[in-house]
Motif scaffolding. Structure first.
Motif, PDB file in Angstrom:
ATOM      1  N   TYR A   1      26.307  62.725  58.749  1.00  0.00           N
ATOM      2  CA  TYR A   1      26.630  63.955  59.427  1.00  0.00           C
ATOM      3  C   TYR A   1      26.551  63.716  60.925  1.00  0.00           C
ATOM      4  O   TYR A   1      25.931  62.748  61.372  1.00  0.00           O
ATOM      5  CB  TYR A   1      25.658  65.068  59.036  1.00  0.00           C
TER       6      TYR A   1
ATOM      7  N   GLU B   1      28.034  68.781  61.219  1.00  0.00           N
ATOM      8  CA  GLU B   1      29.129  68.733  60.273  1.00  0.00           C
ATOM      9  C   GLU B   1      29.101  67.447  59.457  1.00  0.00           C
ATOM     10  O   GLU B   1      28.602  66.419  59.904  1.00  0.00           O
ATOM     11  CB  GLU B   1      30.477  68.840  60.998  1.00  0.00           C
TER      12      GLU B   1
ATOM     13  N   TYR C   1      35.793  62.400  53.183  1.00  0.00           N
ATOM     14  CA  TYR C   1      35.727  62.329  54.629  1.00  0.00           C
ATOM     15  C   TYR C   1      36.174  63.633  55.262  1.00  0.00           C
ATOM     16  O   TYR C   1      37.024  64.341  54.726  1.00  0.00           O
ATOM     17  CB  TYR C   1      36.631  61.218  55.163  1.00  0.00           C
ATOM     18  N   ALA C   2      35.613  63.916  56.419  1.00  0.00           N
ATOM     19  CA  ALA C   2      36.127  64.994  57.229  1.00  0.00           C
ATOM     20  C   ALA C   2      37.540  64.634  57.678  1.00  0.00           C
ATOM     21  O   ALA C   2      37.840  63.468  57.936  1.00  0.00           O
ATOM     22  CB  ALA C   2      35.238  65.233  58.446  1.00  0.00           C
ATOM     23  N   ASP C   3      38.401  65.635  57.779  1.00  0.00           N
ATOM     24  CA  ASP C   3      39.778  65.377  58.179  1.00  0.00           C
ATOM     25  C   ASP C   3      39.857  64.690  59.542  1.00  0.00           C
ATOM     26  O   ASP C   3      40.755  63.880  59.783  1.00  0.00           O
ATOM     27  CB  ASP C   3      40.573  66.684  58.217  1.00  0.00           C
ATOM     28  N   SER C   4      38.927  65.000  60.409  1.00  0.00           N
ATOM     29  CA  SER C   4      38.955  64.467  61.756  1.00  0.00           C
ATOM     30  C   SER C   4      38.697  62.958  61.833  1.00  0.00           C
ATOM     31  O   SER C   4      39.035  62.327  62.838  1.00  0.00           O
ATOM     32  CB  SER C   4      37.943  65.199  62.642  1.00  0.00           C
TER      33      SER C   4
END
Length: 122
Positions: free
Chosen positions: A37, A46, A59-62
């Motif tokens: 995170y 996040e 995974y986070a999109d970013s």
């Protein structure tokens, strides 16, 4: 007791690479999910990436396509390979693990590392 210790943070230039590592130690029977995170200045913490004991990842999109999470179940470690880093990746990065201390600990407990700072700047 379970301890998570992160390492690998530091200053890196935009477009560069950095590898974060986290080692879990203590009373560990099994580890379910492990993840990374981050919390940037002025923002909420996040999810960056998570990996299950079986190796499934999210995974986070970013960060998708730039970061890769991996783990070594024998060593109780989880890594985050960060490629093509951007200034917006600057944040404190925290290791997280869902740990069961024994067979009777059916649901496990959530543990956090103290964090490691990643600064992306030229």
């Amino acid at each position: 007791q379970v301890h998570l210790v992160e390492s690998g943070g530091g200053l890196v230039q935009p477009g560069g690479s950095l590898r974060l590592s986290c080692a879990a130690s203590g009373s560990i029977f099994s580890i379910n999910d492990m993840g990374w995170y981050r919390q940037a200045p002025g923002k909420e913490r996040e999810l960056v990436a998570v990996i299950t004991s079986g190796g499934n990842t999210n995974y986070a999109d970013s960060v998708k396509g730039r970061f890769t999470i991996s783990r070594d179940n024998a060593k109780n470690t989880v890594d985050l390979q960060m490629n093509s880093v951007k200034p917006e990746d600057t944040a404190d990065y925290y290791c997280n693990a869902q740990v069961s201390s024994d067979f009777g600990d059916q649901y496990g407990s959530n543990y956090w590392g103290k964090g490691t700072l990643v600064t992306v700047s030229s």
